[in-house]
Design an enzyme around this catalytic site. Sequence first.
Site, PDB file in Angstrom:
ATOM      1  CE  LYS A   1    -109.202 -41.704  44.578  1.00  0.00           C
ATOM      2  NZ  LYS A   1    -107.820 -40.402  44.965  1.00  0.00           N
TER       3      LYS A   1
ATOM      4  CD  GLU B   1    -111.750 -34.889  29.999  1.00  0.00           C
ATOM      5  OE1 GLU B   1    -112.838 -35.043  29.696  1.00  0.00           O
ATOM      6  OE2 GLU B   1    -110.956 -34.130  30.808  1.00  0.00           O
TER       7      GLU B   1
ATOM      8  CB  CYS C   1    -104.379 -32.082  30.369  1.00  0.00           C
ATOM      9  SG  CYS C   1    -106.041 -31.310  30.386  1.00  0.00           S
TER      10      CYS C   1
ATOM     11  CD  GLU D   1     -99.003 -34.909  31.271  1.00  0.00           C
ATOM     12  OE1 GLU D   1     -99.116 -36.167  31.895  1.00  0.00           O
ATOM     13  OE2 GLU D   1    -100.031 -34.217  31.095  1.00  0.00           O
TER      14      GLU D   1
HETATM   15  P1  NAD Z   1    -102.998 -39.859  38.651  1.00  0.00           P
HETATM   16  O1  NAD Z   1    -103.412 -40.764  37.480  1.00  0.00           O
HETATM   17  O2  NAD Z   1    -102.047 -40.063  39.565  1.00  0.00           O
HETATM   18  O3  NAD Z   1    -104.467 -39.600  39.674  1.00  0.00           O
HETATM   19  C1  NAD Z   1    -105.723 -39.323  39.092  1.00  0.00           C
HETATM   20  C2  NAD Z   1    -106.524 -39.990  40.137  1.00  0.00           C
HETATM   21  O4  NAD Z   1    -106.507 -41.255  39.866  1.00  0.00           O
HETATM   22  C3  NAD Z   1    -106.261 -39.573  41.708  1.00  0.00           C
HETATM   23  O5  NAD Z   1    -107.520 -39.583  42.236  1.00  0.00           O
HETATM   24  C4  NAD Z   1    -105.684 -40.828  42.122  1.00  0.00           C
HETATM   25  O6  NAD Z   1    -105.889 -41.424  43.489  1.00  0.00           O
HETATM   26  C5  NAD Z   1    -106.403 -41.819  41.051  1.00  0.00           C
HETATM   27  N1  NAD Z   1    -105.781 -43.292  40.865  1.00  0.00           N
HETATM   28  C6  NAD Z   1    -104.567 -43.597  41.126  1.00  0.00           C
HETATM   29  N2  NAD Z   1    -104.341 -44.799  40.633  1.00  0.00           N
HETATM   30  C7  NAD Z   1    -105.403 -45.393  40.653  1.00  0.00           C
HETATM   31  C8  NAD Z   1    -105.879 -46.614  40.506  1.00  0.00           C
HETATM   32  N3  NAD Z   1    -105.152 -47.810  40.347  1.00  0.00           N
HETATM   33  N4  NAD Z   1    -107.165 -46.959  40.219  1.00  0.00           N
HETATM   34  C9  NAD Z   1    -108.394 -45.956  40.580  1.00  0.00           C
HETATM   35  N5  NAD Z   1    -107.707 -44.567  40.794  1.00  0.00           N
HETATM   36  C10 NAD Z   1    -106.372 -44.431  40.912  1.00  0.00           C
HETATM   37  O7  NAD Z   1    -102.952 -38.191  38.124  1.00  0.00           O
HETATM   38  P2  NAD Z   1    -102.505 -37.062  38.810  1.00  0.00           P
HETATM   39  O8  NAD Z   1    -100.905 -37.138  38.991  1.00  0.00           O
HETATM   40  O9  NAD Z   1    -103.630 -36.714  39.922  1.00  0.00           O
HETATM   41  O10 NAD Z   1    -102.851 -35.775  37.585  1.00  0.00           O
HETATM   42  C11 NAD Z   1    -102.032 -35.354  36.591  1.00  0.00           C
HETATM   43  C12 NAD Z   1    -102.553 -36.160  35.156  1.00  0.00           C
HETATM   44  O11 NAD Z   1    -103.817 -35.609  34.874  1.00  0.00           O
HETATM   45  C13 NAD Z   1    -101.568 -35.527  34.298  1.00  0.00           C
HETATM   46  O12 NAD Z   1    -101.127 -36.686  33.399  1.00  0.00           O
HETATM   47  C14 NAD Z   1    -102.369 -34.685  33.449  1.00  0.00           C
HETATM   48  O13 NAD Z   1    -102.157 -34.551  32.075  1.00  0.00           O
HETATM   49  C15 NAD Z   1    -103.844 -35.579  33.514  1.00  0.00           C
HETATM   50  N6  NAD Z   1    -105.073 -34.616  33.097  1.00  0.00           N
HETATM   51  C16 NAD Z   1    -105.668 -34.754  31.964  1.00  0.00           C
HETATM   52  C17 NAD Z   1    -106.572 -33.849  31.559  1.00  0.00           C
HETATM   53  C18 NAD Z   1    -107.429 -34.218  30.473  1.00  0.00           C
HETATM   54  O14 NAD Z   1    -108.401 -33.590  30.258  1.00  0.00           O
HETATM   55  N7  NAD Z   1    -107.020 -34.559  29.406  1.00  0.00           N
HETATM   56  C19 NAD Z   1    -107.106 -32.907  32.446  1.00  0.00           C
HETATM   57  C20 NAD Z   1    -106.432 -32.559  33.720  1.00  0.00           C
HETATM   58  C21 NAD Z   1    -105.423 -33.602  34.174  1.00  0.00           C
END
Ligand code: NAD
Length: 506
Positions: A192, A267, A301, A400
């Site tokens: 997804k 992550e 991240c 963040e």
């Molecule tokens: P997000 O959590 O809003 O969304 C990530 C994914 O999760 C999307 O595909 C979204 O549609 C899905 N999602 C949202 N709600 C959900 C639910 N209730 N159930 C299942 N799936 C759901 O994150 P974002 O804004 O897309 O990305 C940014 C974040 O990602 C930042 O916090 C960043 O630090 C983190 N990130 C972490 C790493 C790491 O390796 N630690 C790497 C890249 C990004």
Amino acid sequence: MSTDLEKNIKDIKKLLNSYENEALPHYINGSKLLSKSNEFFENFSPIDNEIIGSVASGGSEDINDACNAASGAFDEWKSISGKERKKLLHKIADGIEDRAREIALVESYDSGQAIRFMSKAAIRSATNFRFFADMAPNARDGKSLPADEHLNYSIRQPIGPVGVITPWNTPFMLTTWKIAPALASGCTVVHKPAEWSPLSSMILADITKEAGLPDGVLNVVHGFGETAGKSLTENEKIKAIAFVGESSTGSKIMKQGADSLKRVHFELGGKNPVIVFDDADLDKALDATVFMIFSLNGERCTSSSRLLVQESIKDEFINKLCDRIAKLKVGHPLDPDTEIGPLIHEKHKQKVLNYFALAQKEGATIKAGGKEMTLNSNGNYVEPTLFTDVSNDMRVAQEEIFGPVLSAITFKNEAEALEIANDTDFGLAAYVWTNDAGRSLRLSHQLDAGMIWINSENNRHLPSPFGGMKASGIGRDGGDYSFDFYMETKNICSAFGSHKVPRLGK
Ligand code: NAD
């Protein structure tokens, strides 16, 4: 407009026109399909907020179909030998390399990340596949653990169909980082992608099809987190969820997956300190500090979003930092000269702008940047920004921001640096700059972070563990760590024939 930028714009328009579908479809059991509900959402370009196109908006029916396909394909895929899987994954890597320019252009246009970084990310995605391809033949290997009268040995077998949920920052690279080890393990996948950057996931699906990956082994369903994402985490056929995204979403996913006892790998976010001592190579530390917060638009991240600088060098370091920030090239992401592109989405830009206002309210100084930028377009541009006079209890030091925004905090000595660095909910990465080897090691052992870089920016070595502590994650990726997640470990205990079996009911 430079000729390179002109050419890149022409090429991306041509590419988008060549994608014939009326809307970006799902990819389920080898077929491109629209949603059963016939619902769509619009995908906007960060460059001008114009609509790029429509995307099929998946719901639980589409997720069910994809999970059934992944479940149906599992037995065959897990039975293919590791050597065969290796060959296939290398073919996928070839496909990625062949289409690397297309991937970089699409990724840059869809996510706003500068093409200079997305070109490298596309190649790194092929490397991800090659790296795990080479590990596939030995993925099932376990340990030999002989006891006195028994031989114990362990093997690993794929856990089953898995869900992969990815965010919008460097989506293609992150997707391959998750999907390559899953496929190498023998798992089938339902992916997804993030709704703000869905385009490149279809290129990967096409490449896998052309490489000959059997139908159903990789499935892609677009849609929102609260609908498609939630359904995927609740589906009984899915045995594990690999998730990259925000900490609060990770927490939701854990709850959603609880009824079906999902294994999870998270992550999540970070507020990573870069600690600069006065004995460090300050020129290199400056390069690394600037790179780690301003590359990838700060939407990273592992960005070094908290600068902890020793008081004795504060003025010198901050002044040099301001000079560098003033020279950063913010611009169209398809311009090869651009260092910072537009943020992913208008809503995200607003979130970052709110932190500019908050910093002032909290008593920090905006030493550089702090405003939005127009750049003759309606894009999501913000100035690269430095907050000084920050104390670690301010929200700008704790939350963040996920943009090109650095919060600088001063410290007097090693003990104070450590205390400030660890005083956060997050624990993903930490960067230490000092020429005192003993100090760098002492700190590395005491810092609460999953990854420590000493006198370096984020340099990745694919066999090394990647992941965070505290609110930054659960589990590790990389090398064999990835297989531990995607596979079940089974112990087999066989008697030598010499021991006595306890006898009851004599
Ligand atoms: P997000 O959590 O809003 O969304 C990530 C994914 O999760 C999307 O595909 C979204 O549609 C899905 N999602 C949202 N709600 C959900 C639910 N209730 N159930 C299942 N799936 C759901 O994150 P974002 O804004 O897309 O990305 C940014 C974040 O990602 C930042 O916090 C960043 O630090 C983190 N990130 C972490 C790493 C790491 O390796 N630690 C790497 C890249 C990004």
